[in-house]
Design a protein around this motif. Structure first.
Motif, PDB file in Angstrom:
ATOM      1  N   ARG A 115       0.828  -1.531   0.285  1.00 36.66           N
ATOM      2  CA  ARG A 115      -0.012  -0.164   0.154  1.00 36.66           C
ATOM      3  C   ARG A 115       0.608   0.918   0.018  1.00 36.66           C
ATOM      4  O   ARG A 115       0.122   2.455  -0.865  1.00 36.66           O
TER       5      ARG A 115
ATOM      6  N   LYS B 210      -1.759  -8.929  13.200  1.00 34.97           N
ATOM      7  CA  LYS B 210      -0.573  -9.309  12.750  1.00 34.97           C
ATOM      8  C   LYS B 210      -0.163  -7.603  13.897  1.00 34.97           C
ATOM      9  O   LYS B 210       1.563  -8.178  13.620  1.00 34.97           O
TER      10      LYS B 210
ATOM     11  N   SER C  91      -0.719 -13.589   9.490  1.00 39.27           N
ATOM     12  CA  SER C  91       0.236 -12.740   9.696  1.00 39.27           C
ATOM     13  C   SER C  91      -0.567 -11.485   8.051  1.00 39.27           C
ATOM     14  O   SER C  91       0.580 -11.294   6.972  1.00 39.27           O
ATOM     15  N   GLY C  92      -1.789 -12.540   7.706  1.00 39.76           N
ATOM     16  CA  GLY C  92      -2.879 -11.928   6.608  1.00 39.76           C
ATOM     17  C   GLY C  92      -4.324 -12.045   7.076  1.00 39.76           C
ATOM     18  O   GLY C  92      -3.963 -13.248   7.684  1.00 39.76           O
ATOM     19  N   SER C  93      -4.571 -11.540   5.984  1.00 37.50           N
ATOM     20  CA  SER C  93      -6.209 -11.964   5.558  1.00 37.50           C
ATOM     21  C   SER C  93      -6.709 -12.849   7.446  1.00 37.50           C
ATOM     22  O   SER C  93      -7.281 -13.180   7.542  1.00 37.50           O
TER      23      SER C  93
ATOM     24  N   GLU D 216      -9.211 -10.841   9.084  1.00 37.86           N
ATOM     25  CA  GLU D 216     -10.411 -10.335   8.813  1.00 37.86           C
ATOM     26  C   GLU D 216     -10.666 -12.159   8.476  1.00 37.86           C
ATOM     27  O   GLU D 216     -12.489 -12.042   8.552  1.00 37.86           O
TER      28      GLU D 216
ATOM     29  N   ASP E 161      -6.398  -4.280  13.218  1.00 42.56           N
ATOM     30  CA  ASP E 161      -6.113  -5.078  11.583  1.00 42.56           C
ATOM     31  C   ASP E 161      -6.124  -3.209  11.107  1.00 42.56           C
ATOM     32  O   ASP E 161      -7.142  -2.374  12.230  1.00 42.56           O
ATOM     33  N   LEU E 162      -5.433  -3.023   9.992  1.00 38.60           N
ATOM     34  CA  LEU E 162      -5.393  -1.507   9.232  1.00 38.60           C
ATOM     35  C   LEU E 162      -7.160  -1.335   8.605  1.00 38.60           C
ATOM     36  O   LEU E 162      -7.118  -2.227   7.931  1.00 38.60           O
ATOM     37  N   VAL E 163      -7.299  -0.208   8.551  1.00 34.89           N
ATOM     38  CA  VAL E 163      -8.043   0.024   7.287  1.00 34.89           C
ATOM     39  C   VAL E 163      -7.658   1.082   6.658  1.00 34.89           C
ATOM     40  O   VAL E 163      -7.915   2.051   7.361  1.00 34.89           O
ATOM     41  N   GLU E 164      -8.764   0.738   5.819  1.00 36.79           N
ATOM     42  CA  GLU E 164      -8.321   2.194   4.780  1.00 36.79           C
ATOM     43  C   GLU E 164      -9.673   2.424   4.279  1.00 36.79           C
ATOM     44  O   GLU E 164      -9.783   3.329   5.157  1.00 36.79           O
ATOM     45  N   THR E 165     -10.298   1.789   3.063  1.00 36.32           N
ATOM     46  CA  THR E 165     -11.222   1.719   2.702  1.00 36.32           C
ATOM     47  C   THR E 165     -12.630   1.442   3.414  1.00 36.32           C
ATOM     48  O   THR E 165     -13.258   1.932   3.259  1.00 36.32           O
ATOM     49  N   GLY E 166     -12.144   0.852   4.956  1.00 40.41           N
ATOM     50  CA  GLY E 166     -13.042  -0.273   5.221  1.00 40.41           C
ATOM     51  C   GLY E 166     -14.207  -1.394   4.466  1.00 40.41           C
ATOM     52  O   GLY E 166     -14.763  -2.169   4.873  1.00 40.41           O
ATOM     53  N   GLN E 167     -13.878  -1.469   2.989  1.00 39.13           N
ATOM     54  CA  GLN E 167     -13.841  -2.583   2.589  1.00 39.13           C
ATOM     55  C   GLN E 167     -13.943  -3.556   2.971  1.00 39.13           C
ATOM     56  O   GLN E 167     -14.751  -4.542   2.687  1.00 39.13           O
ATOM     57  N   THR E 168     -12.447  -4.040   3.263  1.00 36.46           N
ATOM     58  CA  THR E 168     -12.469  -5.224   3.183  1.00 36.46           C
ATOM     59  C   THR E 168     -13.226  -5.684   4.659  1.00 36.46           C
ATOM     60  O   THR E 168     -13.532  -7.205   4.339  1.00 36.46           O
TER      61      THR E 168
HETATM   62  C1  PRP Z   1      -4.582  -4.249   4.891  1.00 36.28           C
HETATM   63  C2  PRP Z   1      -5.245  -5.097   5.672  1.00 36.28           C
HETATM   64  C3  PRP Z   1      -6.552  -5.113   5.613  1.00 36.28           C
HETATM   65  C4  PRP Z   1      -6.882  -4.006   5.001  1.00 36.28           C
HETATM   66  C5  PRP Z   1      -7.719  -2.765   4.805  1.00 36.28           C
HETATM   67  O1  PRP Z   1      -4.310  -5.446   4.086  1.00 36.28           O
HETATM   68  O2  PRP Z   1      -4.971  -5.883   6.691  1.00 36.28           O
HETATM   69  O3  PRP Z   1      -7.296  -5.964   5.026  1.00 36.28           O
HETATM   70  O4  PRP Z   1      -5.412  -3.601   3.743  1.00 36.28           O
HETATM   71  O5  PRP Z   1      -7.681  -1.925   3.539  1.00 36.28           O
HETATM   72  P1  PRP Z   1      -9.360  -1.157   3.299  1.00 36.28           P
HETATM   73  O6  PRP Z   1      -9.822  -0.935   3.908  1.00 36.28           O
HETATM   74  O7  PRP Z   1      -9.180   0.240   1.941  1.00 36.28           O
HETATM   75  O8  PRP Z   1     -10.257  -2.610   2.899  1.00 36.28           O
HETATM   76  P2  PRP Z   1      -3.031  -5.675   3.221  1.00 36.28           P
HETATM   77  O9  PRP Z   1      -3.449  -4.793   2.029  1.00 36.28           O
HETATM   78  O10 PRP Z   1      -1.035  -4.360   3.735  1.00 36.28           O
HETATM   79  O11 PRP Z   1      -2.710  -7.189   2.866  1.00 36.28           O
HETATM   80  P3  PRP Z   1      -2.648  -7.865   4.794  1.00 36.28           P
HETATM   81  O12 PRP Z   1      -4.352  -8.607   4.719  1.00 36.28           O
HETATM   82  O13 PRP Z   1      -2.048  -9.208   3.601  1.00 36.28           O
HETATM   83  O14 PRP Z   1      -1.951  -8.251   5.487  1.00 36.28           O
END
Ligand code: PRP
Length: 208
Positions: A10, A116, A138-140, A142, A155-162
């Motif tokens: 990202r 993570k 390590s990832g996924s 959600e 976890d990280l949220v950018e758009t909230g879509q995940t």
């Molecule tokens: C990050 C984070 C979420 C997603 C959030 O994962 O862990 O899964 O981005 O973004 P959103 O709010 O725009 O949907 P990343 O793409 O860094 O990959 P990862 O899941 O492999 O850590």
């Protein structure tokens, strides 16, 4: 020459766009290639592209003089680095999320938190006196609540879509994260002129 470690994923596109605006450019073909080390067009800067969590490692060990990485990664890292600039790119939030917005009060017994970001999660719940079991992934991340591995995630949220597409909602916000420029302590002294020039070029942009 200055070596800059850039977090892949990202951060990468926005970091390269910011550096290009500051006058440090990499050829388009090279950016689109899978090469992990590239020179800029002037030959004064070398970029290395590494996993986000490895940026502090390369910079602390002096393999890279500088790095561009998210605050989320720095909060997890114990590396001893100089942090001169908030680049204000790749803005996102570190949150607690769950399927049920009331989960915090409803979970019976110890709350299981998949993440993570174990340091951030431990510090957040620890500061509030809430005992939690941290499940390191390590990832996924959600996926974990839906499959019964955890009650909540950090976890990280950018758009909230995940979150949305996996049936989760934000329960609490922990911190905001943006891209940061980090600098190796020795480089800051030994390459003072080059590092200052880089910082000036970026600072001038931020004032525009
Ligand atoms: C990050 C984070 C979420 C997603 C959030 O994962 O862990 O899964 O981005 O973004 P959103 O709010 O725009 O949907 P990343 O793409 O860094 O990959 P990862 O899941 O492999 O850590």
């Amino acid at each position: 020459m200055i070596t800059i470690a850039i977090a892949k994923g990202r951060m990468q596109d926005s970091a390269l766009a910011l550096l290009a605006r500051a006058g440090i450019r990499v050829g388009e073909d090279e950016v689109n290639s899978r090469r992990l080390a590239l020179m800029d067009e002037t030959g004064q800067y070398r970029f290395i592209f590494v996993k986000p969590a490895d940026v502090p490692v390369y910079v602390e060990h002096g393999i890279a003089d500088c790095g561009v990485v998210g605050r989320d990664v720095l909060l997890e890292s114990e590396a001893d680095l100089l942090l001169p600039l908030d680049l204000q790119i790749a803005r996102c939030r570190i949150v607690v999320a769950a399927a049920d917005p009331e989960a915090m009060t409803k979970v019976q017994g110890m709350i299981r938190v998949a993440t993570k970001y174990s340091q951030i999660a431990r510090a957040h719940f620890g500061a509030r006196g809430i005992p939690v079991e941290i499940i390191q992934l390590s990832g996924s991340v959600e996926l974990a609540p839906a499959l019964g591995l955890a009650d909540m995630i950090v976890d990280l949220v950018e758009t909230g879509q995940t979150l949305r597409e996996n049936g989760l909602t934000i329960v609490e916000e922990i911190a905001e994260s943006t891209g940061r420029l980090v600098v190796n302590r020795a480089s800051y002294q030994l390459k003072a002129e080059e590092v200052s020039r880089l910082l000036d070029m970026i600072c001038r942009l931020k004032q525009d």
